[in-house]
Design an enzyme around this catalytic site. Sequence first.
Site, mmCIF file in Angstrom:
data_model
loop_
_atom_site.group_PDB
_atom_site.id
_atom_site.type_symbol
_atom_site.label_atom_id
_atom_site.label_comp_id
_atom_site.label_asym_id
_atom_site.label_seq_id
_atom_site.Cartn_x
_atom_site.Cartn_y
_atom_site.Cartn_z
ATOM 1 N N ASN A 45 -10.430 -0.256 0.866
ATOM 2 C CA ASN A 45 -8.975 -0.115 0.820
ATOM 3 C C ASN A 45 -8.502 -0.537 -0.581
ATOM 4 O OD1 ASN A 45 -6.220 -0.421 1.002
ATOM 5 N ND2 ASN A 45 -6.238 -1.532 2.940
ATOM 6 N N CYS A 97 0.825 -1.218 0.000
ATOM 7 C CA CYS A 97 0.000 0.000 0.000
ATOM 8 C C CYS A 97 0.856 1.263 0.000
ATOM 9 C CB CYS A 97 -0.933 0.014 1.199
ATOM 10 S SG CYS A 97 -1.981 -1.432 1.268
ATOM 11 N N HIS A 108 -3.186 6.908 3.933
ATOM 12 C CA HIS A 108 -3.627 5.658 3.301
ATOM 13 C C HIS A 108 -4.962 5.240 3.913
ATOM 14 C CE1 HIS A 108 -3.979 1.741 1.759
ATOM 15 N NE2 HIS A 108 -3.586 1.117 2.846
#
Length: 329
Positions: free
Chosen positions: A286, A116, A256
């Site tokens: 996500n 990520c 994030h």
Amino acid sequence: MKKAINTYVSGTGAAVPDTVITNSDLEKMVETNDHWIVSRTGIRERRKLEEGLSNIDLSERASREAIKRAGLDPSELDMIIVATVTPDHPTPSTSCLLQARLKAFNAAAFDLSAGCTGFIYGLTVGHQFICSGIYKNILVVGVEVLSRVTDWEDRSTCVLFGDGAGAVVLSRTEKERGIINFSLHADGRGANLLIIPAGGSAIPACEESLQNRMHFLKMNGNEIFKFAVKVVEENLSRMLRHNNLKPGDLDYLFLHQANLRIIDHIRKRLKIPQEKVPVNIDRFGNTSSATIPIAIHEEIVAGRMAEGDLVAMVAFGAGLTWGGLVMKW
Ligand code: UT7
């Protein structure tokens, strides 16, 4: 005196699939419920890429928009960096496929795998090539098709992830704007906390790997949660301190989007108002390396973010990796 070269974002783009998977859709697939998902994660719905399409289709849509907004022709790109853990193929790279789609034949192209944190790693790598004076325009894409590596029978992960792409063009500038600081980190001791065990050279695809569902993403959510809360704040505070800045100086903090509780916790600890910390996890889940570039693009399209804004971004994820970047937009 020769002016210093810096890197700024000259264009942004994003793309998400049309198909929406709501929490109530998931209630029909696994033992879960809307209340658990919303209260524990902040996610209300996510996007799932339609059959027949793949990573490259999302990458192309986001990239074309970013290139157009940068006022460039694809032939003016010097490099393409695609940050992804869900490429179309183990080889060739998605960035080479993208180069061909865009007809950006003057661009070097490679993929980057940093979970990520991939988009932040990509921006930082691109920044080096621009600051060295070698390249002028670099396309950086954060893109994931996590629905293809999600175990739709595992309620602890399938409610969390979504598909999407965000892209930016990094360009050379000699003005007083651009990247001020960055900070990249990794700790491979946490590799097993977020892993797709099979499909690489360690466990190639075989009957057993399929039966044991080893081609799907496995995550120790609790450990990642604790790690994230610690490193994000540390990382951001250190970067700001290094440049004599305070959290209150920021116009934007892009975090994030892994869990709304993580975002809210950090925002409150640093006393940053809600409107300065964009959230899209409620709508997209996500999307790993795509969460931050999608959020940035949304702020640009809404006309809220403007040249001169002080912007920070911080991400964390598989590897383990984490990193951040501060820039004057
Ligand atoms: O992108 C970077 C990587 N990812 C992350 O950063 C994720 C970070 N971690 C998290 O966001 C959170 O840890 C999760 C959202 C994954 C999990 O939330 P949690 O509050 O840590 O829940 P938990 O794993 O401790 O589970 C609590 C309970 C368990 O039941 P018991 O053992 O208490 O009876 C789970 O079995 O919730 C249960 N549970 C669910 N219940 C309903 C787990 N998943 C679900 C579900 N629906 N989908």
